[in-house]
Write a protein that holds these residues in place. Structure first.
Motif, PDB file in Angstrom:
ATOM      1  N   VAL A  93     -33.487 -59.966   3.514  1.00 45.71           N
ATOM      2  CA  VAL A  93     -33.873 -60.318   2.148  1.00 45.71           C
ATOM      3  C   VAL A  93     -33.078 -59.497   1.138  1.00 45.71           C
ATOM      4  N   GLY A  94     -32.954 -58.195   1.369  1.00 42.74           N
ATOM      5  CA  GLY A  94     -32.263 -57.329   0.415  1.00 42.74           C
ATOM      6  C   GLY A  94     -30.813 -57.710   0.214  1.00 42.74           C
ATOM      7  N   THR A  95     -30.089 -57.913   1.313  1.00 47.00           N
ATOM      8  CA  THR A  95     -28.653 -58.176   1.193  1.00 47.00           C
ATOM      9  C   THR A  95     -28.367 -59.564   0.643  1.00 47.00           C
ATOM     10  N   LEU A  96     -29.065 -60.575   1.134  1.00 45.56           N
ATOM     11  CA  LEU A  96     -28.818 -61.935   0.658  1.00 45.56           C
ATOM     12  C   LEU A  96     -29.219 -62.087  -0.810  1.00 45.56           C
ATOM     13  N   TRP A  97     -30.314 -61.496  -1.184  1.00 47.83           N
ATOM     14  CA  TRP A  97     -30.752 -61.559  -2.582  1.00 47.83           C
ATOM     15  C   TRP A  97     -29.759 -60.823  -3.478  1.00 47.83           C
ATOM     16  N   MET A  98     -29.225 -59.708  -2.996  1.00 48.10           N
ATOM     17  CA  MET A  98     -28.232 -58.961  -3.757  1.00 48.10           C
ATOM     18  C   MET A  98     -26.992 -59.813  -4.016  1.00 48.10           C
ATOM     19  N   GLN A  99     -26.557 -60.574  -3.030  1.00 49.88           N
ATOM     20  CA  GLN A  99     -25.387 -61.420  -3.218  1.00 49.88           C
ATOM     21  C   GLN A  99     -25.656 -62.533  -4.222  1.00 49.88           C
ATOM     22  N   VAL A 100     -26.868 -63.079  -4.214  1.00 52.56           N
ATOM     23  CA  VAL A 100     -27.230 -64.105  -5.197  1.00 52.56           C
ATOM     24  C   VAL A 100     -27.211 -63.525  -6.603  1.00 52.56           C
ATOM     25  N   ILE A 101     -27.701 -62.300  -6.759  1.00 52.00           N
ATOM     26  CA  ILE A 101     -27.677 -61.647  -8.072  1.00 52.00           C
ATOM     27  C   ILE A 101     -26.233 -61.477  -8.542  1.00 52.00           C
ATOM     28  N   GLN A 102     -25.352 -61.085  -7.645  1.00 49.53           N
ATOM     29  CA  GLN A 102     -23.945 -60.927  -8.000  1.00 49.53           C
ATOM     30  C   GLN A 102     -23.350 -62.250  -8.475  1.00 49.53           C
ATOM     31  N   ASN A 103     -23.617 -63.316  -7.737  1.00 52.40           N
ATOM     32  CA  ASN A 103     -23.080 -64.635  -8.115  1.00 52.40           C
ATOM     33  C   ASN A 103     -23.637 -65.099  -9.454  1.00 52.40           C
ATOM     34  N   ASP A 104     -24.943 -64.904  -9.674  1.00 52.72           N
ATOM     35  CA  ASP A 104     -25.552 -65.310 -10.940  1.00 52.72           C
ATOM     36  C   ASP A 104     -25.013 -64.494 -12.118  1.00 52.72           C
ATOM     37  N   ALA A 105     -24.769 -63.205 -11.875  1.00 49.87           N
ATOM     38  CA  ALA A 105     -24.220 -62.361 -12.936  1.00 49.87           C
ATOM     39  C   ALA A 105     -22.816 -62.813 -13.322  1.00 49.87           C
ATOM     40  N   ASN A 106     -22.008 -63.181 -12.326  1.00 49.42           N
ATOM     41  CA  ASN A 106     -20.663 -63.689 -12.624  1.00 49.42           C
ATOM     42  C   ASN A 106     -20.719 -64.992 -13.414  1.00 49.42           C
TER      43      ASN A 106
ATOM     44  N   ALA B 276     -23.217 -66.056 -15.333  1.00 48.93           N
ATOM     45  CA  ALA B 276     -23.752 -65.827 -16.677  1.00 48.93           C
ATOM     46  C   ALA B 276     -22.706 -65.224 -17.602  1.00 48.93           C
ATOM     47  N   ALA B 277     -21.816 -64.410 -17.037  1.00 54.97           N
ATOM     48  CA  ALA B 277     -20.778 -63.779 -17.854  1.00 54.97           C
ATOM     49  C   ALA B 277     -19.561 -64.664 -18.031  1.00 54.97           C
ATOM     50  N   GLY B 278     -19.598 -65.845 -17.427  1.00 56.52           N
ATOM     51  CA  GLY B 278     -18.466 -66.749 -17.534  1.00 56.52           C
ATOM     52  C   GLY B 278     -17.261 -66.310 -16.736  1.00 56.52           C
ATOM     53  N   VAL B 279     -17.503 -65.459 -15.736  1.00 53.20           N
ATOM     54  CA  VAL B 279     -16.409 -64.963 -14.901  1.00 53.20           C
ATOM     55  C   VAL B 279     -16.060 -66.010 -13.862  1.00 53.20           C
ATOM     56  N   VAL B 280     -14.800 -66.367 -13.814  1.00 53.26           N
ATOM     57  CA  VAL B 280     -14.347 -67.319 -12.811  1.00 53.26           C
ATOM     58  C   VAL B 280     -14.201 -66.592 -11.483  1.00 53.26           C
ATOM     59  N   THR B 281     -14.873 -67.099 -10.484  1.00 51.65           N
ATOM     60  CA  THR B 281     -14.811 -66.457  -9.176  1.00 51.65           C
ATOM     61  C   THR B 281     -13.407 -66.565  -8.619  1.00 51.65           C
ATOM     62  N   ASN B 282     -12.783 -65.419  -8.409  1.00 51.06           N
ATOM     63  CA  ASN B 282     -11.427 -65.414  -7.876  1.00 51.06           C
ATOM     64  C   ASN B 282     -11.434 -65.226  -6.365  1.00 51.06           C
ATOM     65  N   ALA B 283     -10.225 -65.164  -5.820  1.00 53.31           N
ATOM     66  CA  ALA B 283     -10.105 -65.062  -4.366  1.00 53.31           C
ATOM     67  C   ALA B 283     -10.709 -63.766  -3.844  1.00 53.31           C
ATOM     68  N   GLU B 284     -10.567 -62.688  -4.635  1.00 50.37           N
ATOM     69  CA  GLU B 284     -11.108 -61.402  -4.186  1.00 50.37           C
ATOM     70  C   GLU B 284     -12.628 -61.448  -4.113  1.00 50.37           C
ATOM     71  N   ASP B 285     -13.268 -62.041  -5.139  1.00 53.75           N
ATOM     72  CA  ASP B 285     -14.726 -62.141  -5.127  1.00 53.75           C
ATOM     73  C   ASP B 285     -15.212 -62.979  -3.948  1.00 53.75           C
ATOM     74  N   GLU B 286     -14.549 -64.110  -3.717  1.00 50.59           N
ATOM     75  CA  GLU B 286     -14.948 -64.955  -2.605  1.00 50.59           C
ATOM     76  C   GLU B 286     -14.733 -64.250  -1.267  1.00 50.59           C
ATOM     77  N   ALA B 287     -13.648 -63.484  -1.176  1.00 51.09           N
ATOM     78  CA  ALA B 287     -13.378 -62.766   0.070  1.00 51.09           C
ATOM     79  C   ALA B 287     -14.452 -61.717   0.324  1.00 51.09           C
ATOM     80  N   ILE B 288     -14.825 -60.996  -0.726  1.00 52.76           N
ATOM     81  CA  ILE B 288     -15.840 -59.956  -0.564  1.00 52.76           C
ATOM     82  C   ILE B 288     -17.196 -60.571  -0.233  1.00 52.76           C
ATOM     83  N   GLU B 289     -17.505 -61.711  -0.863  1.00 53.74           N
ATOM     84  CA  GLU B 289     -18.761 -62.384  -0.542  1.00 53.74           C
ATOM     85  C   GLU B 289     -18.790 -62.815   0.915  1.00 53.74           C
ATOM     86  N   THR B 290     -17.694 -63.423   1.374  1.00 52.10           N
ATOM     87  CA  THR B 290     -17.627 -63.840   2.777  1.00 52.10           C
ATOM     88  C   THR B 290     -17.765 -62.645   3.706  1.00 52.10           C
TER      89      THR B 290
END
Length: 456
Positions: free
Chosen positions: A300-313, A315-329
């Protein structure tokens, strides 16, 4: 006594299976992450690649190390404590406490060496897979060669052997002190009892809880930029979950006090037996609830943390780049490895705990309980432990979720993610009940009189 330890391992292979699997799987996980340090320290690796490899090895491997050491220690402790009657018989024929300690330590050392050495090729294979993942997500260069050397082997062998030896010494000390008459009594099974906690266990639990809270504070103040807050928060739930697991006997008593009335009211004979066992076999059932807490807290902790990261990006209008996707994977895969280890340990512990109850089941059947009533008892026990594990595991996830939400969104309360929690709860319920029912059915196959005579 060393010869006796060897003979004990040969004759009780099935009883030592759970401990062997804990050692083997833990060594594989530790060696896999340790190999990243070996790879980063090889010649020809750039400074950037070296930093990435060593950081992952120390950060991810570090909290994985704590989880593995705890799992190995708790499994071996349970295995030895379940043999209090055997130890009492040895004392009754003249074995001294020092001889018993040497025998238990010899068993643990042989088991740890066998599990760790068997894990060497599997650890190398898992390490290669991690490196391939890092290359596929552009975290390291494609020309980095895999290395499997002293860090991987040293940590893998060291953690498992030292963890096994420490567990054996602590448990042997308690068993050696036990009086012969007490251990041979009908209720003196090592898995029974009130689960009283010693000062050492309380101290260790407090230290892990404080360590988890410390990482939570560091995650909260790390700021929204970069991935420092994720590294700190990702480790917090593991340390906090381990800390709560040290207090599992107390948590079982709390859960029993809350859930006993409805279980007794609606469970009939099975409910009465389940509540009776929950109150009298706290130590054993606490060992069964521990992996549930860890599994739920980490998932629960880790998966929820990743969702928060994605939602924050987003909300800030940040385009998910290759580095973000790589780190998420990478986060999901690494978390999957740790969660898989916790899930396997959940099954491992439940099977070990239930298989040891063959004599108890036989005595209850001789007293008039039917197989169906005993299976119902096991299901209700599992339901109570799972419900408690879900509740306390969710609490263990909060030191990860709340500070990370504050760091990324400036709010301590993130949006609820019921899908993550329900999915984790479903897996925990299914795994727990399947493991309990499967092992209980096997334990109930033998005639009651035969089960009592053989187990005695």
């Amino acid at each position: 006594m060393f010869t006796l330890a060897v003979r004990s391992l040969r004759r009780r292979m099935s009883a030592f299976t759970a401990s062997f699997l804990a050692v083997f799987l833990g060594a594989v996980l530790v060696m896999a992450f340790g190999s990243l340090s070996d790879t980063g320290g090889a010649e020809g690796v750039s400074d950037t690649d070296q930093e990435t490899l060593v950081t992952m090895s120390t950060v991810v491997g570090g909290w994985g190390l704590a989880l593995v050491a705890f799992a190995v220690t708790s499994t071996l402790t349970l295995s030895v404590r379940q043999r209090a009657t055997e130890m009492a018989l040895l004392k009754s024929v003249g074995a001294t406490p020092a001889q018993l300690r040497r025998m238990i330590l010899g068993e643990a050392a042989l088991l740890a060496l066998a599990g760790a050495l068997t894990a060497v090729p599997a650890g190398a294979l898992a390490g290669r897979g991690l490196l391939a993942l890092l290359k596929s997500t552009d975290q390291v260069a494609d020309d980095v060669a895999f290395a499997y050397g002293p860090v991987a082997l040293g940590t893998g062998l060291g953690v498992t052997v030292l963890g096994a030896a420490g567990a054996a010494l602590l448990t042997a000390r308690r068993v050696a002190r036990m009086r012969v008459v007490e251990a041979l009594g009908s209720t003196a099974d090592a898995s029974s009892g009130s689960g009283r906690m010693g000062r050492g266990r309380i101290t260790a639990g407090v230290l892990f809880l404080l360590g988890g809270l410390h990482l939570s504070v560091m995650a909260a103040v790390a700021g929204p930029e970069g991935f420092d807050s994720m590294q700190f928060a990702g480790s917090a739930d593991i340390l906090f979950g381990i800390g709560m697991a040290f207090f599992a006997p107390v948590l079982v008593r709390w859960a029993t006090a809350v859930l006993a009335p409805p279980v007794e009211r609606f469970g009939g004979v099975s409910g009465y037996l389940a509540v009776l066992n929950l109150r009298q076999r706290t130590a054993q059932l606490a060992a069964a609830m521990t992996p549930v807490i860890l599994f739920v807290g980490i998932s629960v902790g880790t998966l929820w943390m990743q969702v928060i990261q994605n939602d924050a990006n987003a909300a800030a209008g940040v385009v998910t780049n290759a580095e973000d996707e790589a780190i998420e994977t990478l986060n999901l895969v690494v978390t999957g490895m740790v969660v898989l280890f916790a899930c396997i340990m959940l099954v491992n512990t439940l099977v070990a705990v239930t298989a040891h109850r063959r004599r108890e089941f036989g005595q209850q059947r001789l007293a008039g309980a039917t197989r169906r009533q005993l299976l119902g008892m096991v299901v209700l026990e599992g339901a109570v432990l799972t419900a408690a594990g879900l509740a306390f595991g969710t609490v263990a996830a909060l030191p990860t979720v709340l500070p990370f939400s504050h760091a990324k969104t400036d709010s301590w309360l993130p949006d609820p993610e019921w899908g993550i929690w329900l999915g984790t709860a479903a897996v925990a319920v299914v795994v727990t009940l399947v493991a309990l029912l499967g092992s209980s059915r096997r334990a109930l196959r033998a005639p009651a009189a035969e089960a009592v005579a053989v187990a005695a």
